[in-house]
Design an enzyme around this catalytic site. Structure first.
Site, PDB file in Angstrom:
ATOM      1  N   ARG A 123      29.105  35.783  27.925  1.00  0.00           N
ATOM      2  CA  ARG A 123      29.653  33.861  28.309  1.00  0.00           C
ATOM      3  C   ARG A 123      28.749  33.583  29.435  1.00  0.00           C
ATOM      4  O   ARG A 123      28.159  34.112  30.172  1.00  0.00           O
ATOM      5  CB  ARG A 123      31.283  34.204  28.877  1.00  0.00           C
ATOM      6  CG  ARG A 123      31.715  35.196  30.231  1.00  0.00           C
ATOM      7  CD  ARG A 123      31.083  34.731  31.861  1.00  0.00           C
ATOM      8  NE  ARG A 123      32.135  35.700  32.528  1.00  0.00           N
ATOM      9  CZ  ARG A 123      31.557  35.399  34.012  1.00  0.00           C
ATOM     10  NH1 ARG A 123      30.038  34.477  34.201  1.00  0.00           N
ATOM     11  NH2 ARG A 123      31.829  36.044  34.851  1.00  0.00           N
ATOM     12  N   ARG A 160      33.405  28.130  30.864  1.00  0.00           N
ATOM     13  CA  ARG A 160      33.084  29.251  30.438  1.00  0.00           C
ATOM     14  C   ARG A 160      32.549  29.584  29.790  1.00  0.00           C
ATOM     15  O   ARG A 160      32.994  28.309  28.806  1.00  0.00           O
ATOM     16  CB  ARG A 160      34.450  30.301  30.445  1.00  0.00           C
ATOM     17  CG  ARG A 160      34.084  30.071  32.188  1.00  0.00           C
ATOM     18  CD  ARG A 160      33.255  31.219  32.539  1.00  0.00           C
ATOM     19  NE  ARG A 160      33.557  31.810  34.068  1.00  0.00           N
ATOM     20  CZ  ARG A 160      34.021  33.153  34.751  1.00  0.00           C
ATOM     21  NH1 ARG A 160      34.355  33.606  34.079  1.00  0.00           N
ATOM     22  NH2 ARG A 160      33.997  32.887  36.233  1.00  0.00           N
ATOM     23  N   ARG A 174      27.994  37.222  32.149  1.00  0.00           N
ATOM     24  CA  ARG A 174      28.519  37.930  31.997  1.00  0.00           C
ATOM     25  C   ARG A 174      28.367  39.032  30.894  1.00  0.00           C
ATOM     26  O   ARG A 174      29.000  38.181  29.469  1.00  0.00           O
ATOM     27  CB  ARG A 174      29.713  38.637  32.205  1.00  0.00           C
ATOM     28  CG  ARG A 174      30.083  39.891  32.732  1.00  0.00           C
ATOM     29  CD  ARG A 174      31.987  40.074  33.797  1.00  0.00           C
ATOM     30  NE  ARG A 174      32.715  39.677  31.735  1.00  0.00           N
ATOM     31  CZ  ARG A 174      33.295  40.872  31.794  1.00  0.00           C
ATOM     32  NH1 ARG A 174      32.802  41.940  31.922  1.00  0.00           N
ATOM     33  NH2 ARG A 174      34.278  40.598  31.473  1.00  0.00           N
ATOM     34  N   GLU A 180      39.335  41.762  33.993  1.00  0.00           N
ATOM     35  CA  GLU A 180      39.052  42.175  35.958  1.00  0.00           C
ATOM     36  C   GLU A 180      40.702  41.684  36.414  1.00  0.00           C
ATOM     37  O   GLU A 180      41.195  41.487  35.618  1.00  0.00           O
ATOM     38  CB  GLU A 180      38.886  40.267  36.435  1.00  0.00           C
ATOM     39  CG  GLU A 180      37.940  41.183  37.713  1.00  0.00           C
ATOM     40  CD  GLU A 180      36.555  39.984  38.527  1.00  0.00           C
ATOM     41  OE1 GLU A 180      36.991  38.900  37.931  1.00  0.00           O
ATOM     42  OE2 GLU A 180      36.241  40.176  38.975  1.00  0.00           O
TER      43      GLU A 180
HETATM   44  P1  ADP Z   1      34.810  36.945  31.715  1.00  0.00           P
HETATM   45  O1  ADP Z   1      34.735  36.909  34.534  1.00  0.00           O
HETATM   46  O2  ADP Z   1      33.791  37.761  31.787  1.00  0.00           O
HETATM   47  O3  ADP Z   1      35.697  35.928  31.797  1.00  0.00           O
HETATM   48  P2  ADP Z   1      37.115  38.733  32.358  1.00  0.00           P
HETATM   49  O4  ADP Z   1      37.252  39.823  32.741  1.00  0.00           O
HETATM   50  O5  ADP Z   1      38.765  37.903  32.898  1.00  0.00           O
HETATM   51  O6  ADP Z   1      36.382  37.975  31.875  1.00  0.00           O
HETATM   52  O7  ADP Z   1      37.737  38.863  30.676  1.00  0.00           O
HETATM   53  C1  ADP Z   1      37.493  37.634  29.930  1.00  0.00           C
HETATM   54  C2  ADP Z   1      38.545  37.864  28.451  1.00  0.00           C
HETATM   55  O8  ADP Z   1      37.451  38.481  27.619  1.00  0.00           O
HETATM   56  C3  ADP Z   1      39.530  38.649  28.512  1.00  0.00           C
HETATM   57  O9  ADP Z   1      40.423  38.928  27.595  1.00  0.00           O
HETATM   58  C4  ADP Z   1      38.568  40.342  28.681  1.00  0.00           C
HETATM   59  O10 ADP Z   1      39.416  41.096  27.640  1.00  0.00           O
HETATM   60  C5  ADP Z   1      38.051  39.947  27.035  1.00  0.00           C
HETATM   61  N1  ADP Z   1      36.483  40.272  26.862  1.00  0.00           N
HETATM   62  C6  ADP Z   1      35.704  40.849  27.690  1.00  0.00           C
HETATM   63  N2  ADP Z   1      34.393  41.048  27.268  1.00  0.00           N
HETATM   64  C7  ADP Z   1      35.275  41.324  26.030  1.00  0.00           C
HETATM   65  C8  ADP Z   1      33.842  42.141  24.983  1.00  0.00           C
HETATM   66  N3  ADP Z   1      32.825  42.304  24.776  1.00  0.00           N
HETATM   67  N4  ADP Z   1      34.924  42.252  23.485  1.00  0.00           N
HETATM   68  C9  ADP Z   1      36.220  41.230  23.609  1.00  0.00           C
HETATM   69  N5  ADP Z   1      36.861  40.698  24.774  1.00  0.00           N
HETATM   70  C10 ADP Z   1      36.310  40.606  25.725  1.00  0.00           C
HETATM   71  C1  CIR Z   2      37.960  39.814  44.840  1.00  0.00           C
HETATM   72  O1  CIR Z   2      36.819  39.461  46.648  1.00  0.00           O
HETATM   73  O2  CIR Z   2      37.510  40.979  45.499  1.00  0.00           O
HETATM   74  C2  CIR Z   2      37.334  38.365  44.005  1.00  0.00           C
HETATM   75  N1  CIR Z   2      37.986  37.316  45.007  1.00  0.00           N
HETATM   76  C3  CIR Z   2      36.965  38.557  42.887  1.00  0.00           C
HETATM   77  C4  CIR Z   2      35.826  39.265  43.555  1.00  0.00           C
HETATM   78  C5  CIR Z   2      35.085  38.376  41.851  1.00  0.00           C
HETATM   79  N2  CIR Z   2      34.923  39.834  40.953  1.00  0.00           N
HETATM   80  C6  CIR Z   2      34.022  40.884  41.348  1.00  0.00           C
HETATM   81  O3  CIR Z   2      33.202  41.313  42.061  1.00  0.00           O
HETATM   82  N3  CIR Z   2      33.998  41.205  39.453  1.00  0.00           N
END
Ligand code: ADP
Ligand code: CIR
Length: 342
Positions: free
Chosen positions: A112, A215, A266, A299
């Site tokens: 993404r 995103r 990411r 996250e």
């Molecule tokens: P981002 O910052 O990349 O948008 P998050 O950590 O909030 O990420 O994840 C967003 C969603 O994407 C979550 O539901 C997570 O489980 C899903 N996700 C992330 N990587 C993968 C992957 N490789 N396969 C399936 N789902 C994923």
């Molecule tokens: C923090 O400072 O921990 C939150 N605002 C999230 C930071 C972003 N994510 C990350 O470092 N992976």
């Protein structure tokens, strides 16, 4: 491993480290054209002492207006010398074969990028009126995507609770922002003018007004990292012609959280490595490979059954091509290490 589910104080929070009295004094009277202030920028770190970073931007201008605070954080987090952002989506000459054709380890792959508009504030600071106007512009911009990228937009407001929960559980849809984003203002007027666009096969998706205005996501089951990456690059070529994204030659694509600057990319896999992830070397090895570890629901979530979300840590000072390579080599290594323990 430590995932941030509890409010433990983080003595190494970058905001605390870089917000000296001199910097605070110099920035005290600064307000951007969308109303972002120092207080708003650091509120999340104040409310959440376990933050690793502790700051958010409100608009593109925040990064220059509060540069004396943001730039040292950016340099340290990304290990970046501010020498200029370079973009390269080409995979020419890189290995592209599937690393796990039998599907023993890699459950799914996702790449993404975050994008924001030059003319609007970020979700942390945008007004309700602008959020609605921006949503309409995004929906319009996504019309006419080529081939299998074509899809429909589904607003969150009015979506059935059952459908929403299922899409979150299936990793397609975002949740309301966590306590870090809540303090940054991202959840205001939830769920109005948020939504998700997805293609028929749900391999191409766009989140509207989550942490960033857009995103843009490519994902699919299995380990074909090259196919996932290429789909995203194709979609970006199209969207770039329609929207003027907030961009800076040094900091790259502007994002709400400074950790996402640069490529704002990411690239992750969900990988099942029960043996190696239980070994004391797991965290250290991922760090050496330049990879971050997250739980499988995003996250700050927990892992389950030895499945982890593994992704590039750096997004700035690195090209998209290098991120691809880093994930590819990292996944290769993790599979080898898991096999050696079987
Ligand atoms: P981002 O910052 O990349 O948008 P998050 O950590 O909030 O990420 O994840 C967003 C969603 O994407 C979550 O539901 C997570 O489980 C899903 N996700 C992330 N990587 C993968 C992957 N490789 N396969 C399936 N789902 C994923
Ligand atoms: C923090 O400072 O921990 C939150 N605002 C999230 C930071 C972003 N994510 C990350 O470092 N992976």
């Amino acid at each position: 491993m430590l995932l941030m589910t509890e409010k433990k104080t983080n003595p190494d929070m970058l905001m605390k480290k870089h917000l000296s009295d001199t910097v605070a004094l110099a920035l005290a009277g600064v307000t951007t054209s969308h109303g972002w202030t120092l207080k708003k920028a650091v509120q999340s770190g104040i409310d959440n002492p376990d933050s690793s970073i502790g700051v958010y931007a409100g608009d593109p201008e925040s990064y220059t207006a509060f540069a004396t605070l943001f730039d040292p954080i950016i340099k340290e987090y990304h290990r970046y010398d501010m020498s200029g952002h370079k973009s390269d989506f080409s995979l020419a000459g890189l290995p592209v074969e599937n690393l796990d054709p039998e599907g023993r380890y890699v459950i799914s792959t996702r790449v993404r990028v975050g994008r924001n508009f030059q003319k609007y504030a970020f979700p942390s600071a945008i007004s309700a009126e602008d959020r609605a106007a921006m949503e309409a512009e995004i929906v319009e911009a996504l019309k006419g995507l080529p081939g299998t990228l074509q899809g429909e937009y589904y607003p969150l407001d009015g979506m059935s609770e059952e459908n929403r929960q299922k899409m979150i559980a299936d990793h397609f849809l975002f949740k309301q922002g966590d306590r870090f984003l809540e303090s940054a203002g991202v959840n205001r007027d939830w769920p109005k003018n948020r939504g998700i666009f997805f293609s028929l096969d749900k391999r191409f998706l766009v989140w509207v007004s989550e942490e960033d205005s857009m995103r843009i996501i490519s994902m699919q089951p299995g380990a074909d990292i090259a196919e996932v990456f290429t789909r995203l690059a194709t979609a970006l070529d199209f969207i770039n012609q329609k929207v003027q994204f907030a961009f800076d030659p040094v900091r790259g694509y502007y994002t709400t959280c400074p950790t996402n600057l640069g490529t704002a990319m990411r690239a992750s896999v969900h990988i099942r490595i029960p043996k190696f992830s239980a070994s004391p070397d797991f965290e250290h090895t991922c760090k050496e490979l330049g990879l971050s570890i997250r739980g499988i629901h995003g996250e700050h979530s927990e892992s389950a059954d030895g499945v982890y979300d593994i992704s590039n840590k750096r997004r700035l000072g690195i090209t998209e091509r290098e991120i691809y390579s880093q994930l590819y080599q990292g996944v290769k290594k993790l599979i080898e290490l898991e096999k050696s323990l079987e």
